[in-house]
Write an enzyme that holds these catalytic residues in place. Sequence first.
Site, short mmCIF file in Angstrom:
data_model
loop_
_atom_site.label_atom_id
_atom_site.label_comp_id
_atom_site.label_asym_id
_atom_site.label_seq_id
_atom_site.Cartn_x
_atom_site.Cartn_y
_atom_site.Cartn_z
N THR A 74 -29.71 -5.19 -20.37
CA THR A 74 -30.65 -5.61 -19.57
C THR A 74 -31.72 -6.65 -20.26
OG1 THR A 74 -32.17 -5.38 -17.71
CG2 THR A 74 -32.15 -3.60 -19.26
N ASP B 191 -27.57 -3.64 -11.42
CA ASP B 191 -28.00 -4.67 -10.51
C ASP B 191 -28.63 -4.14 -9.28
OD1 ASP B 191 -28.11 -7.37 -10.00
OD2 ASP B 191 -26.47 -7.54 -8.79
N GLY C 112 -41.47 -6.21 -9.98
CA GLY C 112 -40.65 -6.76 -8.82
C GLY C 112 -41.17 -6.48 -7.68
N ASP D 91 -42.05 -3.71 -6.20
CA ASP D 91 -42.69 -2.26 -5.87
C ASP D 91 -43.97 -2.53 -5.10
OD1 ASP D 91 -40.70 -0.94 -7.11
OD2 ASP D 91 -41.84 -0.94 -8.95
N LYS E 75 -42.32 7.29 -8.94
CA LYS E 75 -41.48 6.40 -8.20
C LYS E 75 -39.92 6.77 -8.87
CE LYS E 75 -39.28 1.76 -8.89
NZ LYS E 75 -39.29 0.62 -9.72
P1 IMP Z 1 -31.76 -7.39 -10.83
O1 IMP Z 1 -30.99 -6.30 -10.34
O2 IMP Z 1 -32.54 -7.54 -11.93
O3 IMP Z 1 -30.87 -8.73 -10.33
O4 IMP Z 1 -33.10 -7.42 -9.78
C1 IMP Z 1 -32.97 -8.05 -8.53
C2 IMP Z 1 -34.50 -8.29 -8.12
O5 IMP Z 1 -34.93 -7.10 -7.66
C3 IMP Z 1 -35.32 -8.61 -9.18
O6 IMP Z 1 -36.29 -9.71 -8.81
C4 IMP Z 1 -36.06 -7.41 -9.28
O7 IMP Z 1 -37.43 -7.60 -10.08
C5 IMP Z 1 -35.96 -6.72 -8.25
N1 IMP Z 1 -35.98 -5.15 -8.27
C6 IMP Z 1 -35.05 -4.59 -9.00
N2 IMP Z 1 -35.36 -3.39 -9.13
C7 IMP Z 1 -36.48 -3.05 -8.59
C8 IMP Z 1 -37.33 -1.98 -8.45
O8 IMP Z 1 -37.12 -0.68 -8.92
N3 IMP Z 1 -38.29 -2.32 -7.87
C9 IMP Z 1 -38.92 -3.58 -7.33
N4 IMP Z 1 -38.31 -4.64 -7.43
C10 IMP Z 1 -37.03 -4.49 -7.98
#
Ligand code: IMP
Length: 179
Positions: free
Chosen positions: A5, A63, A139, A141, A158
């Site tokens: 990641t 993801d 993100g 949160d 969390k």
């Molecule tokens: P990805 O899994 O990295 O593609 O995440 C997709 C989107 O969801 C991104 O904008 C992340 O910031 C948001 N995201 C993923 N996991 C979380 C979380 O645990 N809390 C808040 N936002 C999240």
Amino acid sequence: MLFITSNKGKFKEVKEVAKIFSIEIEWLNREYEEPQGESLEEIAIKSAKKLAKEIKEPFFIEDSGLFIESLNGFPGPYSSYVFKTIGNKGIIKLMEGIESRGAYFKAVIAFFDGSEIKTFDGIVYGEISREIRGGGGFGFDPIFLYGNRTFAEMGDEKNLVSHRRRVLEKFFSSLKKQA
Ligand code: IMP
């Protein structure tokens, strides 16, 4: 076990849960292009297949997405794009005047064991808040209410209830069973 990641917040959360299961996680800080797809599973499998062409040892990717029920699951698989474009402020604006605030986070892990890819999932239900609250997490949160606090106000708590915690529990227990 290798976790791929480029998201530091995600790595930190994964490492903490792995510690509980006595699993050592190595971070491969690498950005990879996320293919389009209609579900998180489809996207995770496609990404893992691509990475498996290069990386021959076992690895996993994760993801996730935010699914807002009154918006028919939007942004779902487009969460990353929506976060980058309209962000938390934009989601709050979109939800103005909408009383039904139910939403969930879903996380999907795609695990390459050296020969095949398996997936696992984890979900946490909550609500979209009416304002941005809290300085922790990352993100979405600060707009995801779990009870009366947002994930960004919960600090390490969390990690006890999140979609990521839930998918990791399934994944790590399956690894332990095989060991
Ligand atoms: P990805 O899994 O990295 O593609 O995440 C997709 C989107 O969801 C991104 O904008 C992340 O910031 C948001 N995201 C993923 N996991 C979380 C979380 O645990 N809390 C808040 N936002 C999240």
